[in-house]
Design an enzyme around this catalytic site. Sequence first.
Site, PDB file in Angstrom:
ATOM      1  CG  ASP A 142       6.899  -2.388   9.630  1.00  0.00           C
ATOM      2  OD1 ASP A 142       7.575  -2.857   8.692  1.00  0.00           O
ATOM      3  OD2 ASP A 142       6.550  -1.187   9.692  1.00  0.00           O
ATOM      4  CG  ASP A 187       3.190  -2.165   8.725  1.00  0.00           C
ATOM      5  OD1 ASP A 187       3.071  -1.307   7.839  1.00  0.00           O
ATOM      6  OD2 ASP A 187       3.506  -3.354   8.492  1.00  0.00           O
ATOM      7  CB  THR A 241      -1.959   7.463  -2.892  1.00  0.00           C
ATOM      8  OG1 THR A 241      -1.411   6.130  -3.029  1.00  0.00           O
ATOM      9  CG2 THR A 241      -0.992   8.460  -3.514  1.00  0.00           C
ATOM     10  NE  ARG A 299      -2.257   1.169   3.725  1.00  0.00           N
ATOM     11  CZ  ARG A 299      -2.957   1.549   4.775  1.00  0.00           C
ATOM     12  NH1 ARG A 299      -4.270   1.523   4.723  1.00  0.00           N
ATOM     13  NH2 ARG A 299      -2.375   1.930   5.880  1.00  0.00           N
TER      14      ARG A 299
HETATM   15  O1  PRP Z   1      -6.778  -2.477   3.108  1.00  0.00           O
HETATM   16  P1  PRP Z   1      -5.568  -1.668   2.713  1.00  0.00           P
HETATM   17  O2  PRP Z   1      -5.757  -0.201   2.990  1.00  0.00           O
HETATM   18  O3  PRP Z   1      -5.139  -1.943   1.309  1.00  0.00           O
HETATM   19  O4  PRP Z   1      -4.396  -2.067   3.712  1.00  0.00           O
HETATM   20  C1  PRP Z   1      -4.136  -3.397   4.049  1.00  0.00           C
HETATM   21  C2  PRP Z   1      -2.810  -3.843   3.499  1.00  0.00           C
HETATM   22  O5  PRP Z   1      -1.749  -3.191   4.214  1.00  0.00           O
HETATM   23  C3  PRP Z   1      -0.837  -4.166   4.715  1.00  0.00           C
HETATM   24  O6  PRP Z   1       0.164  -4.443   3.807  1.00  0.00           O
HETATM   25  P2  PRP Z   1       1.331  -3.374   3.510  1.00  0.00           P
HETATM   26  O7  PRP Z   1       0.944  -2.480   2.385  1.00  0.00           O
HETATM   27  O8  PRP Z   1       1.736  -2.727   4.791  1.00  0.00           O
HETATM   28  O9  PRP Z   1       2.507  -4.275   2.964  1.00  0.00           O
HETATM   29  P3  PRP Z   1       3.434  -5.312   3.787  1.00  0.00           P
HETATM   30  O10 PRP Z   1       2.609  -6.500   4.077  1.00  0.00           O
HETATM   31  O11 PRP Z   1       4.560  -5.581   2.848  1.00  0.00           O
HETATM   32  O12 PRP Z   1       3.905  -4.623   5.048  1.00  0.00           O
HETATM   33  C4  PRP Z   1      -1.732  -5.359   4.940  1.00  0.00           C
HETATM   34  O13 PRP Z   1      -1.019  -6.560   5.080  1.00  0.00           O
HETATM   35  C5  PRP Z   1      -2.656  -5.326   3.739  1.00  0.00           C
HETATM   36  O14 PRP Z   1      -2.116  -5.961   2.596  1.00  0.00           O
HETATM   37  O1  URA Z   2      -3.666  -1.010  10.377  1.00  0.00           O
HETATM   38  C1  URA Z   2      -3.083  -1.376   9.332  1.00  0.00           C
HETATM   39  C2  URA Z   2      -3.464  -0.913   8.050  1.00  0.00           C
HETATM   40  C3  URA Z   2      -2.800  -1.366   6.958  1.00  0.00           C
HETATM   41  N1  URA Z   2      -1.783  -2.251   7.117  1.00  0.00           N
HETATM   42  C4  URA Z   2      -1.413  -2.701   8.334  1.00  0.00           C
HETATM   43  O2  URA Z   2      -0.492  -3.517   8.449  1.00  0.00           O
HETATM   44  N2  URA Z   2      -2.062  -2.245   9.416  1.00  0.00           N
HETATM   45 MG    MG Z   3       3.076  -3.236   6.032  1.00  0.00          MG
END
Ligand code: PRP
Ligand code: URA
Ligand code: MG
Length: 211
Positions: A204, A201, A107, A103
């Site tokens: 993370d 997150d 944005t 994400r």
């Molecule tokens: O519903 P949304 O607003 O799209 O957010 C949710 C997304 O955000 C997180 O991933 P992230 O983008 O942090 O990537 P990562 O798993 O690599 O940390 C999570 O694991 C989802 O995939």
């Molecule tokens: O709360 C949140 C939203 C998006 N992605 C995450 O990992 N946590």
């Molecule tokens: Mg993430």
Amino acid sequence: MRIHVADHPLITHKLTVLRDKTTPSPTFRQLVEELVTLLSYEATREVRVEPIDIETPVAPTTGVQISSPRPLAVPIIRAGLGMLDGFVKLVPSTQVGFIGIQRNEDTLQPETYAKRLPEDLSNRQCFVLDPMLATGGSLAATVDYLFEHGAQDVTAICLVAAPEGIEAMRKAVGDREFTLVVGAVDAGLNERGYITPGLGDAGDRLYGTAE
Ligand SMILES: O=P(O)(O)OC[C@H]1O[C@H](OP(=O)(O)OP(=O)(O)O)[C@H](O)[C@@H]1O
Ligand SMILES: O=c1cc[nH]c(=O)[nH]1
Ligand SMILES: [Mg+2]
């Protein structure tokens, strides 16, 4: 769209430890695996099976086996990978396809950077794994892709969801066969698009990149 929100004290207990910001990565990973196993039990309630004749040591009988084509699990990299082992333990015959989405934190739009999935998903039952359903952008992009490639039905397993994300999924899937299984529905999103109270997150916390 069908939605199942887990209502079980063991799930809520494990989610509470997961949410706690002092929970370290190794415990966080372990809990994610345990939670996905519990949620998968509900998510696979309608997994397709076919009859099979076997013989027990005592008598012949008819049981069931998972039908072909086998179910396809799709973890959304990165955080969804933390749910894969738990799902595969419950459904060992599952195939696995991968999708990488990050994400954009400015944005809040999903950006797809990797895909490794079977080309033809005709007749497939797909199980998408992602701990967080926030705005719904990442899950909607994944589910759209699966249906566009022929998936018959899609079930997403998420640990925590925001009402905004659930509503976005309702709009995105329309009348297609989509089921959402979640451990908890939280209050909403904060100004940075994070689920509140949420757990932070997930990627993370799983992989120790914020410590
Ligand atoms: O519903 P949304 O607003 O799209 O957010 C949710 C997304 O955000 C997180 O991933 P992230 O983008 O942090 O990537 P990562 O798993 O690599 O940390 C999570 O694991 C989802 O995939
Ligand atoms: O709360 C949140 C939203 C998006 N992605 C995450 O990992 N946590
Ligand atoms: Mg993430």
